[in-house]
Design a protein around this motif. Structure first.
Motif, PDB file in Angstrom:
ATOM      1  N   HIS A 236     -30.021 -52.673 -62.332  1.00  0.00           N
ATOM      2  CA  HIS A 236     -30.559 -51.890 -63.447  1.00  0.00           C
ATOM      3  C   HIS A 236     -30.274 -52.568 -64.785  1.00  0.00           C
ATOM      4  CE1 HIS A 236     -32.144 -48.401 -61.380  1.00  0.00           C
ATOM      5  NE2 HIS A 236     -31.049 -48.322 -60.651  1.00  0.00           N
ATOM      6  N   THR A 237     -29.119 -53.213 -64.900  1.00  0.00           N
ATOM      7  CA  THR A 237     -28.810 -53.929 -66.142  1.00  0.00           C
ATOM      8  C   THR A 237     -29.772 -55.089 -66.356  1.00  0.00           C
ATOM      9  OG1 THR A 237     -26.475 -53.337 -65.882  1.00  0.00           O
ATOM     10  CG2 THR A 237     -27.007 -55.124 -67.399  1.00  0.00           C
ATOM     11  N   ASP A 240     -33.083 -53.713 -67.522  1.00  0.00           N
ATOM     12  CA  ASP A 240     -33.054 -53.341 -68.940  1.00  0.00           C
ATOM     13  C   ASP A 240     -33.128 -54.568 -69.837  1.00  0.00           C
ATOM     14  OD1 ASP A 240     -32.866 -50.726 -68.160  1.00  0.00           O
ATOM     15  OD2 ASP A 240     -30.672 -50.630 -68.347  1.00  0.00           O
TER      16      ASP A 240
END
Length: 354
Positions: A236-237, A240
């Motif tokens: 998820h990082t 992003d």
């Protein structure tokens, strides 16, 4: 026992007398400890919620397999029969688990069992299973009632009872259903707060039936492994970071492309316009956009050289950077001004091509 008799034989007379005198006290302490209720092992809240989620996912998996059987039937058939299919799989799971005296698959995976709260932790029965009345109530509250509500909601929505005139019984039934749903959601929220505080009942149905979850084996502990969680967080990082850098990449790529094109033109065209550019400039209609050849230009604007362009074409070319030049006269386009459509035909397009 032989060991006890050996100790009694070796015990001095005064200690043996005191030991005999304390026999009644020791017997009273042993009876009090035997009658004492065993402490309750509080089940983990996460385990209980995950068991509920596992049961829902199992129903969804069975429903997906069922959909593949009807893949070549009329489109939308299974969507119309979704309440019936959900009720069918819910009935199968409930009948072969709770109604048969067993546990749901989610409870088995999480080391949990349903117990009757009214009869649990008594000296005669520590974990009392649900009685027949509670098992039938489980089938009604978790299978039959949700099916009736889902099917009724579809009928009300399809026949547009909410659009009926005020005072008609269909309209009143629709209003009553809306209120019942709102009350149920409020009660479910309150029940969730109570569950997080007291760890007793996950759902309203369990509270009404007074059946709760307890660990089947209190000696088993939950082993926590954060490896998968760390992988998800890293993924998820990265998503992003890529999402935030996408606008910069979208702006940088056209500029790099324009810089390479300008470098190529300066090397191979020797500072002048190529024959293809000259031929294209001569074929452009008078008053048409120099980039897309649209006549009349959309939201016409005129560059410093006096040639017309579409506003979007001109601004898009300027946004790429690299010194945009007019396709007709090769003049650098730094600024522009809006021109009415009626004056576009009067704009000179005979400027020399450098």
């Amino acid at each position: 026992r032989p060991e006890a008799s050996l100790i009694m034989d070796d015990m001095p007379p005064e200690l043996e007398e005191r030991w005999q005198e304390s026999a009644k006290e020791r017997q009273a302490i042993a009876e009090a400890l035997a009658a004492r209720r065993p402490p309750r092992t509080v089940p983990n809240r996460v385990n209980q919620l995950e068991a509920l989620e596992l049961d829902a996912e199992l129903t969804e998996m069975l429903s997906d397999q069922f959909k593949r059987v009807f893949a070549f039937f009329r489109p939308g058939l299974l969507q119309d029969l979704k309440p019936e299919s959900d009720a069918l799989f819910g009935f199968v799971i409930a009948f072969f688990s709770i109604c048969s005296g067993s546990q749901t698959p989610g409870n088995v995976f999480q080391n949990l069992v349903y117990v009757d709260r009214a009869r649990t932790h008594l000296p005669s029965s520590r974990l009392a299973p649900p009685v027949r009345r509670q098992r039938i109530g489980y089938l009604l509250l978790f299978v039959v009632l949700p099916y009736i509500w889902a099917r009724g909601s579809r009928v009300v929505e399809r026949r547009e009872w909410g659009a009926r005139p005020e005072g008609e019984w269909r309209r009143r039934a629709w209003v009553l259903m809306q209120r019942l749903e709102a009350w149920y959601r409020c009660a479910a929220t309150v029940n969730l707060v109570l569950f997080l505080r007291f760890t007793t009942y996950r759902t309203i149905g369990e509270r009404l039936l007074r059946i709760g979850l307890e660990p089947q084996d209190a000696t088993l502990t939950r082993t926590l492994n954060f490896e998968y969680t760390n992988q998800v967080l890293v993924w998820h990082t990265m998503q992003d970071i890529l999402a935030q850098s996408r606008p910069f990449i979208a702006v940088a790529l056209p500029k790099a492309r324009a810089a390479l094109a300008s470098m190529y033109a300066s090397i191979f065209t020797r500072g002048g316009a190529s024959r293809e550019d000259q031929e294209r400039a001569r074929l452009l209609p008078a008053g048409a956009c120099g980039f897309c050849a649209l006549y009349p230009p959309c939201s016409p604007h005129v560059g410093e050289c006096g040639h017309p362009f579409c506003y979007f074409c001109l601004k898009s070319a300027q946004a790429t950077g690299g010194g945009v030049k007019c396709p007709r006269c090769k003049a650098t386009l730094r600024t522009c001004s809006r021109e009415p459509v009626s004056s576009i035909s009067d704009v000179s397009v005979d400027a020399p091509i450098s």
